[in-house]
Design an enzyme around this catalytic site. Structure first.
Site, PDB file in Angstrom:
ATOM      1  N   GLU A   1       0.887  -1.173   0.000  1.00  0.00           N
ATOM      2  CA  GLU A   1       0.000   0.000   0.000  1.00  0.00           C
ATOM      3  C   GLU A   1       0.912   1.207   0.000  1.00  0.00           C
ATOM      4  O   GLU A   1       1.689   1.413   0.928  1.00  0.00           O
ATOM      5  CB  GLU A   1      -0.898  -0.086   1.238  1.00  0.00           C
ATOM      6  CG  GLU A   1      -2.110   0.803   1.162  1.00  0.00           C
ATOM      7  CD  GLU A   1      -1.870   2.068   1.924  1.00  0.00           C
ATOM      8  OE1 GLU A   1      -1.324   3.019   1.312  1.00  0.00           O
ATOM      9  OE2 GLU A   1      -2.202   2.100   3.113  1.00  0.00           O
TER      10      GLU A   1
ATOM     11  N   CYS B   1      -2.462   7.803   4.751  1.00  0.00           N
ATOM     12  CA  CYS B   1      -2.510   7.298   3.371  1.00  0.00           C
ATOM     13  C   CYS B   1      -3.613   7.988   2.582  1.00  0.00           C
ATOM     14  O   CYS B   1      -3.526   8.118   1.373  1.00  0.00           O
ATOM     15  CB  CYS B   1      -2.816   5.804   3.335  1.00  0.00           C
ATOM     16  SG  CYS B   1      -2.087   4.855   4.650  1.00  0.00           S
TER      17      CYS B   1
END
Lengths: 522, 522
Positions: free
Chosen positions: A263, A300
């Protein structure tokens, strides 16, 4: 609190190299203490121990694995304020945030335990035999099974929820896999405390201590040696695009390539329709500023790109809101270095105008919130403007008209999220949604991308460069699927089948039997 | 029957290069006719057409995509004997086998249509909002969605079932993706007929003709240019380990890496316990010989390794059965070249003894069935003995004792299948099953690996080198998942949601709503 400052390898706290690395306090911007670095051989030993534990661990029942996870959560909580204070010293995230993050960490571990106790997550499918068919139809039964040792690279920005016992470790263990964790060098004391909690849980549950290993160290060589270790069956990673891509590339060169669930970078663009801008511009400006500044922009899903029709009033509102938002500390000097590089590239771009912030201190990790602006034409022509700047900064992309708004939507790169702010009956909502869903894992309407709900419907992923594996998720209950593979058993005697596939279905799991979903016995 | 001998690109039958390649009849071992090779630019045009068709195709309802698939099956059947005779000319597989394969091909296409009409395959999950929670819980809804243009490399050994309209194409279309097929150069006329069937189906269903493209040609440059085309979102491949790995490696170098679903080499080891050997040795020998010779050994699941305690009687029975089995034709001179290379390496290995066959003709593709033998020690020490030899040949691994049998099971590489022949209450069954499941996608008891049932419980995959993606399957209904990814929609208005996620659930699909599976409306 006494720490070993060592690595937990094959069930023992050991170190061999004599080399050390320092932990760091972002608020004082000073080193805290030295930790021992594991050697490449230590890493090999950790993976070997994990490999040897696999056949015993994979055969534990779901209830037994659930007990381990629940005990891990109890042991994390039993660390008490020591864990929170240590994590705060190493991250500067503050005790309120870290208390919340500890709750989330334990909740997600317990959520996997609940799934294991219920049992249907294995997606059992049964097609029974038909001896009278030509050719005779065999009995076939299929379910998700563990894969073997999993390597986890925790993130710097969630020292607990994506740390040593974070989502990747929890989901890999839940699936029945031993785990080798390469602890993040930004918070080694926090990592050791978490590993201590895991060790206590393993012992209390009577599970071999080599089932979980934690390797400390900051060398590239150590990390790379773990990636290419042939006993590792999958890798979980959360971090920068540069580091994630290098792991993907290295894993692809292995004699036996394995899946890498990385990720990585995401700008999480937020599109605002003209109608929404007119009706709710001020509210949206305040919401965006709070989302950008949250966690010092080190999420994120931080909104790094805002796309709207050029509007002076909104620019002023957003600039004011960003100037008024709380300032926090970057996690680590290396993140400050990265952000300075990104900011420098942006402010030196002829097509970019600075609206707020951008001047970073040399001797402190306390960081201003920044806003810069560019035109849709510049954004469409310049790939560098699509890159993530990790920190509390956002790029306002000003469009001349609705066609440009759609063109920007068509042109965005792979992202974890995109957001649309629109009104009821807004003619732009549908074309924006149609375009944006091609590029993201989660599409949000009239909200903000920060705040990632942990539940079955969460999809924390997206096309590259957001993630290496857009089909899977690293948050939510389906994260467990990453560390499994389907195995089919053909004409297997009952006693040899996993319990979830046996006729009697004692766990009453939901199964698809001859194309009908049911939880009855056969 | 008049063929264009061209490629179907962006909705048109075209060619530009002037270069050609020849089709080949395996029975006569002679070239049949010349076909036009597509250029690299033709390939680009095919991918561009597919990309342009995506947004319209992804928004067709499941019922509309089901109609397309059903029409494709009808059009394949409407090709009648022309298709069977053409495929037989190009493969030598015989009309009986090809008639069966056509049936399987149409059945698997219709099975996907049935799934689409039922609708639950999208794995819809809904977690409803809770405004009273702190922080407020959003409404999140998640399901599988298509990904964009898929590149398919069909196999040589199943000209229909893994051909232009085989399992990869059918599953990619079913999921809602445009498909670009790089036709296998071993059967270009069969490929053109299938593409004609697809074109007719697209026209009858009113779907854009650029949704499916077929590129003919034998050049490596053409294939590679398609793999690195940035508009391609995933690749399906069935073939050799060498070709599959080269596609994996090339795809990993893309600016935007994508998943490669490659089904490659497998030796499908068959383990026979001492008890089973004593009680059923003769039957097992006959069953194995039939499985080895089936399709001239050119099945992914052909049993290439047989492991048992050394037993002279069984060796004789198996040798006799293999010498008595029917001999067929290899599909293509390149397969004969590969098999000769494998056989040469094996018979020149000092630790290998030839029991049957191994002498391949120079001027014919008719091929003897072969059996060779080695010891467990040699097998354990020599990785080359684990490699697939593609054709009607199997390696008998003779063990001295049960411990060696288990050691061989522990040492096998990734495979599509493993098989155990055992008796009731056989003490070896459990340890063999525990070891073998770590290495395979399907574990068979008292059967033979050839014969791959098409159903929900099928798992046609396995750890590398059998497959690039052991978690997924290329046969069975779950093959559709490969060409999808989950997207989550947060607080999305009903009108913008895919129908499967809307409150009213008009399709009555099974959904997990707040952790409970149901097909009711909200």
């Amino acid at each position: 609190m006494n720490l070993t400052k060592k690595s937990f390898i094959n069930g023992q706290w050991i170190t061999t190299t004599g080399e050390t690395f320092a932990s760091h306090n972002p608020v004082t911007n000073q080193a805290i203490e030295q930790f021992n670095s594991a050697s490449v051989d230590d890493g090999k030993e950790a993976v070997l121990g994990a490999k040897l534990s696999f056949n015993a661990f994979k055969n534990l029942s779901g209830l037994e694995r659930a007990s381990l996870l629940e005990q891990i959560a109890v042991e994390i909580e039993a660390l008490g304020d020591d864990l929170l204070n240590t994590a705060n010293d190493e991250t500067g995230l503050g005790l309120v945030r870290l208390t919340g993050e500890r709750g989330r960490t334990c909740n997600q571990i317990r959520a996997f335990a609940t799934m294991l106790k219920e049992g249907s997550w294995v997606r059992a499918t049964i097609d029974t035999a038909d001896a009278n068919r030509t050719p005779p139809k065999p009995d076939l039964r299929r379910m998700l099974r563990p894969i073997g040792p999993v390597l986890v690279f925790p993130a710097s920005n969630f020292p607990l929820a994506f740390g040593v016992l974070g989502g990747d470790t929890a989901s890999a263990l839940a699936a029945g896999n031993p785990v080798v964790i390469k602890a993040h060098p930004a918070h080694p004391a926090t990592s050791e405390l978490c590993m201590l909690a895991a060790e206590r849980a393993l012992i209390k549950c009577g599970i071999a201590s080599n089932t979980i290993a934690m390797v400390q160290g900051s060398s590239l060589e150590l990390a790379q040696s773990l990636v290419v270790n042939e006993a590792i069956q999958a890798i979980g990673f959360t971090g920068s695009l540069q580091a994630g891509r290098s792991i993907m590339d290295l894993a692809a060169t292995r004699a036996t390539p394995i899946p890498v669930y990385a990720e990585m970078g995401s700008t999480n663009p937020v599109f605002i329709t003209p109608d929404a801008l007119t009706k709710r511009g001020s509210d949206i400006a305040n919401g965006l500023a709070a989302s950008i500044a949250m966690g010092t922009g080190q999420f994120c899903t931080s909104p790094g790109v805002i796309v709207t029709l050029k509007n002076a009033q909104f620019e002023h509102q957003l600039t004011d809101a960003i100037n008024s938002a709380n300032q926090g500390y970057l996690l680590h000097p290396s993140i400050a270095t990265g952000l300075k590089k990104s900011v420098s590239s942006l402010v030196n771009n002829d097509n970019v105008e600075v609206l707020a912030g951008t001047t970073l201190a040399e001797d402190s990790l306390k960081t201003p919130n920044s806003l810069i602006a560019t035109s849709a034409n510049a954004f469409l022509a310049d790939d560098s403007l699509h890159e993530e700047a990790f920190g509390p900064i956002s790029l306002l992309v000003n469009c001349q008209n609705e066609a440009e708004l759609i063109a920007v939507a068509d042109a965005i790169h792979g992202n974890l999220t995109a957001t649309i702010h629109c009104q009821d009956e807004d003619a732009l909502a549908q074309p924006l949604a149609q375009s944006l869903e091609n590029h993201v894992g989660r599409l949000i309407v009239n909200g903000y991308p920060t705040g990632v709900e942990v539940c079955a419907s969460q999809q924390h992923s997206g096309p590259y460069p957001a993630c290496s594996s857009p089909a899977t998720t690293s948050v939510g209950s389906d994260a467990i699927s990453r560390f499994t593979r389907f195995i089919a058993y053909q004409d297997m005697p009952q006693a040899l089948l996993p319990v979830e596939l046996r006729d009697d279905n004692t766990l009453q799991v939901l199964r698809q039997v001859n194309n009908h979903v049911q939880n009855a016995a056969l």
